[in-house]
Design an enzyme around this catalytic site. Structure first.
Site, PDB file in Angstrom:
ATOM      1  N   ARG A  69      -4.065 -10.292   3.753  1.00  0.00           N
ATOM      2  CA  ARG A  69      -4.226 -10.374   2.293  1.00  0.00           C
ATOM      3  C   ARG A  69      -2.982  -9.767   1.651  1.00  0.00           C
ATOM      4  O   ARG A  69      -2.715  -8.577   1.810  1.00  0.00           O
ATOM      5  CB  ARG A  69      -5.498  -9.629   1.873  1.00  0.00           C
ATOM      6  CG  ARG A  69      -5.814  -9.673   0.381  1.00  0.00           C
ATOM      7  CD  ARG A  69      -7.115  -8.923   0.109  1.00  0.00           C
ATOM      8  NE  ARG A  69      -7.481  -8.939  -1.303  1.00  0.00           N
ATOM      9  CZ  ARG A  69      -7.060  -8.040  -2.199  1.00  0.00           C
ATOM     10  NH1 ARG A  69      -6.260  -7.041  -1.822  1.00  0.00           N
ATOM     11  NH2 ARG A  69      -7.443  -8.133  -3.462  1.00  0.00           N
ATOM     12  N   LYS A  75       0.824  -1.209   0.000  1.00  0.00           N
ATOM     13  CA  LYS A  75       0.000   0.000   0.000  1.00  0.00           C
ATOM     14  C   LYS A  75       0.865   1.269   0.000  1.00  0.00           C
ATOM     15  O   LYS A  75       2.050   1.256   0.337  1.00  0.00           O
ATOM     16  CB  LYS A  75      -0.938   0.001   1.218  1.00  0.00           C
ATOM     17  CG  LYS A  75      -2.060  -1.044   1.140  1.00  0.00           C
ATOM     18  CD  LYS A  75      -3.080  -0.688   0.082  1.00  0.00           C
ATOM     19  CE  LYS A  75      -4.154  -1.756  -0.105  1.00  0.00           C
ATOM     20  NZ  LYS A  75      -5.066  -1.864   1.025  1.00  0.00           N
TER      21      LYS A  75
END
Length: 750
Positions: free
Chosen positions: A728, A693
């Protein structure tokens, strides 16, 4: 005329006089077996009785002749003898019994009885009841005790808790904001408006059970922070009315440490349901959310249920809690089928379910473990008719009632609580006979389990996934990301054909993934949304190819569109991973309920193009509170649509409508969100997706997303430490070892 007749006649004359005088008995201590717990009923306990008899002493005062009055010695002995020869479950029943005895045997026209139980609560001086009764409140048969009758409350009756001592943060001075201080609460509950015609004579109502009320208040107050005493007492009143369903309450709070040269300072208020209802309406008319806002308790929430399937038909007016268990065949499917069969004829609606637990067998231990759950139903069936329906379902599903008692069975359904005032299956439900919250009973069971340390004697929180029962407490699961999109932010275009995607899925499993998450549309910030048809074209062939090749691992579909999810599950997917938590496509909840598969509800705001403009979480930047409240609303919508609670997973949505600092805050405060007993999300398995991210790129100054593996590893470690059940990630092979070590450090090994 004999002396007895003369005395009775004089008493009758006294009854005609104004009853403005009082005969008082203060702090009469008797020994009585009273209560609902086994430890309470094993030995006699001290009970303190205070009596006020309303009469007239005019004639006795004028004549100095005792028979014209009620002899307090006789009164005291009568009450003492009656109290010590009887046993009661409730102080209400004892007080009412004393009133009847004094009225019938001592000829009292009116009496107030106060019963204190000094050992009723661990942190209070006493608890009890005060009632006022007149001769006109009873029939002659009731006074004689020859007929049973329900216990009724009068308007002036109260249930009280005396000197409850709690510790909390309260005050405006700096030192008061740092250290908890003791406060003293006195509560008066007015049950007069809550009479029910069929109440039993010696029955402990949950609405009036001081132990339940104190337990609920304590839970919220000791986890809160207040600046003013006024906010404190208002919160206590609101909790009692909104959470415990009392009609009216007086709350008196004292701070012993408030003033140096005074014993204490405090505030007393009286509130009822109408007060808070009016306040809510006033707030609503100003255009402000009408959700209950208790100062100092940001996590206390009062969302209303959103009925997706339509409202429960009004004729289904009885609430019943059922316990379900299975240890033969596909246990998870058995539980789901049983719930479907309950609803088949329209006279039962399943309105909520519990989480799912796998437990070792009891009594007959040479058999498989049981999968257990509970559900709340609404029905119009009478108890015997409901029991008949349950037994028919058990028989139809193959249960043989002629086999060994407590042996294996495909389904076992038991009714254990009817017409409760609780609104959901949750830890705060109180057992109707053991008078303990389910969370307390479970804690006691887990404590005994820990002490026993018996191999195999472990309770597992579970979820059915790809025809297997997955234990959330066994290990942190790894969800491998498989993007079939040409524009994903880190691997766009790498797996855009079914063949390439299928090969990548197998590689992820070989690298250590437990679940494969297949997505056909990028949801990164500022990505352009594709059509529904294009998303289906990208995703469904991959799932079909994998299953055709015998791919035997759980598959998740990453989509917010109901039609895509529907076709994906039909093709062989096992889990729906919705980044919008059902908000982008309301039909998604119905698809989730239709397939009865696990679902992940992720927090986000807006869509790909707008979400990063919606990172304002209020004046206090209450990211955790807003995430919890928003996800709780989605959970309620899903449950209302028929999704089973045990199938729900939550995801705080790192990077979605959250700037870099807010994403870090989610990781820092993850335990508060998913493990804190006061959190709206406590108990739900949590998925965290920090992989590659932007906040990791910003911290490591790494613009290339594919080179953020070790930053991702650190975020995954924080996720495990915070209690996440699934991470994840893209880089499964590297993260696999990270999770193994993190699990060994932070996860309790089962």
């Amino acid at each position: 005329m004999d002396q007895h007749q003369d005395t009775a006649q004089k008493k009758d004359v006294a009854l005609d006089l104004p009853m403005t005088d009082k005969i008082c008995i203060r702090d009469l201590t008797v020994r009585n077996i009273i209560g609902v717990d086994a430890w309470e009923r094993s030995k006699r306990q001290p009970i303190i009785i205070n009596l006020v008899v309303y009469t007239s002493v005019s004639q006795a005062g004028d004549t100095d002749h005792l028979p014209y009055s009620i002899h307090y010695g006789v009164l005291c002995k009568t009450v003492e003898a009656h109290s010590e020869k009887s046993e009661f479950r409730s102080v209400e029943a004892l007080a009412d019994s004393i009133a009847r005895v004094v009225i019938s045997k001592c000829h009292a026209p009116k009496i107030t009885v106060r019963v204190d139980k000094p050992r009723a609560l661990l942190h209070a001086a006493s608890a009890g009841v005060e009632i006022t009764r007149s001769r006109s409140d009873y029939t002659e048969e009731q006074l004689a005790g020859t007929v049973p009758f329900p216990l009724q409350f009068n308007e002036q009756d109260i249930i009280f808790v005396k000197d409850l001592r709690l510790s909390c943060i309260i005050g405006v001075n700096p030192w008061e904001r740092e250290e908890e201080q003791v406060v003293i609460l006195n509560l008066k509950i007015y049950p007069g408006m809550d009479n029910t015609p069929d109440r039993r004579a010696d029955y402990v109502s949950k609405t009036h059970n001081y132990r339940t009320i104190v337990r609920t208040i304590t839970k919220y107050i000791e986890a809160s922070s207040y600046k003013t005493v006024e906010a404190f007492v208002t919160s206590v009143a609101r909790i009692a009315i909104e959470k415990c369903h009392v009609s009216k309450i007086t709350v008196k709070m004292e701070k012993p440490s408030a003033i140096v040269f005074a014993g204490s300072a405090g505030v007393e208020i009286t509130r009822d349901r109408a007060f808070f209802a009016a306040a809510a309406n006033k707030t609503h008319t100003r255009g402000v959310s009408s959700i209950s806002a208790i100062p100092g308790i940001a996590k206390l929430h009062a969302d209303s249920k959103i009925e997706i399937r339509g409202p429960v038909p009004p004729q289904l007016s009885h609430s019943v809690y059922l316990a379900l268990g299975s240890n033969m065949g596909n246990s998870a499917a058995n539980l789901t089928n049983a719930l479907s069969m309950l609803e088949k004829d329209g006279n039962v609606r399943v309105v909520d379910t519990s989480f799912l637990y796998e437990t070792p067998p009891m009594y007959v231990t040479d058999q498989p473990p049981f999968l257990n759950a509970a559900c709340k139903i609404m029905t119009d069936l009478a108890p015997l008719d409901l029991l008949k329906k349950i037994k028919n379902i058990e028989a139809e599903m193959g249960r043989d009632f002629n086999t060994i008692r407590n042996g294996p069975r495909p389904i076992d359904i038991s009714s254990y609580h009817c017409d409760s005032e609780c609104s959901i299956i949750a830890k705060d439900i109180e057992h109707p006979k053991l008078y303990r919250h389910i969370s307390q009973l479970l804690s006691q069971l887990l404590l005994k389990q820990e002490e026993a340390k018996t191999a195999g004697d472990v309770i597992h929180k579970s979820v059915p996934l790809h025809n297997k029962i997955v234990h959330w407490d066994a290990k942190t699961l790894i969800m491998g990301i498989l993007n079939t999109t040409p524009d994903s932010f880190s691997d766009g275009g790498n797996y855009s054909t079914a063949e390439a995607a299928a090969l990548r899925a197998q590689q992820l499993i070989d690298d250590g993934a437990d679940i494969i998450d297949i997505g056909g549309m990028s949801t990164r910030p500022n990505s352009i949304e594709i059509s529904e048809e294009e998303e289906i074209r990208r995703v469904i062939p991959v799932i079909q190819l994998l299953r055709a090749r015998g791919f035997d691992a759980p598959i998740s579909v990453d989509t917010f569109r109901a039609s895509v999810a529907d076709k994906a599950i039909e093709a062989g997917a096992d889990l729906i991973n919705d980044v919008s938590a059902g908000r982008r496509d309301p039909a998604m909840y119905s698809v989730m309920a239709k397939w009865n598969v696990p679902v992940c509800l992720m927090h986000m705001r807006g869509d790909s193009m707008t979400m990063m403009s919606q990172t304002d979480y209020g004046e206090n930047n209450d990211v955790i509170g807003e995430i919890s409240r928003d996800l709780n609303k989605s959970i309620q919508r899903a449950i209302a649509a028929g999704v089973h609670r045990w199938n729900i997973i939550v995801d705080p949505g790192i990077g979605f409508a959250k700037n870099n600092e807010q994403s870090l805050q989610v990781l820092r405060r993850l335990p508060e969100m998913i493990n804190d007993p006061t959190s709206l999300l406590v108990g739900y398995p949590c998925l965290v997706g920090p992989s590659r991210k932007a906040f990791i790129g910003q911290l490591t100054q790494q613009p290339d997303a594919t080179k953020r593996t070790w930053g991702t590893a650190a975020a995954c470690t924080a996720s495990v430490a915070g209690g996440a059940g699934i991470v994840r990630v893209h880089d499964v092979k590297e993260i696999r070892d990270v999770i193994k070590v993190a699990d060994a450090i932070w996860r309790v090994q089962a």
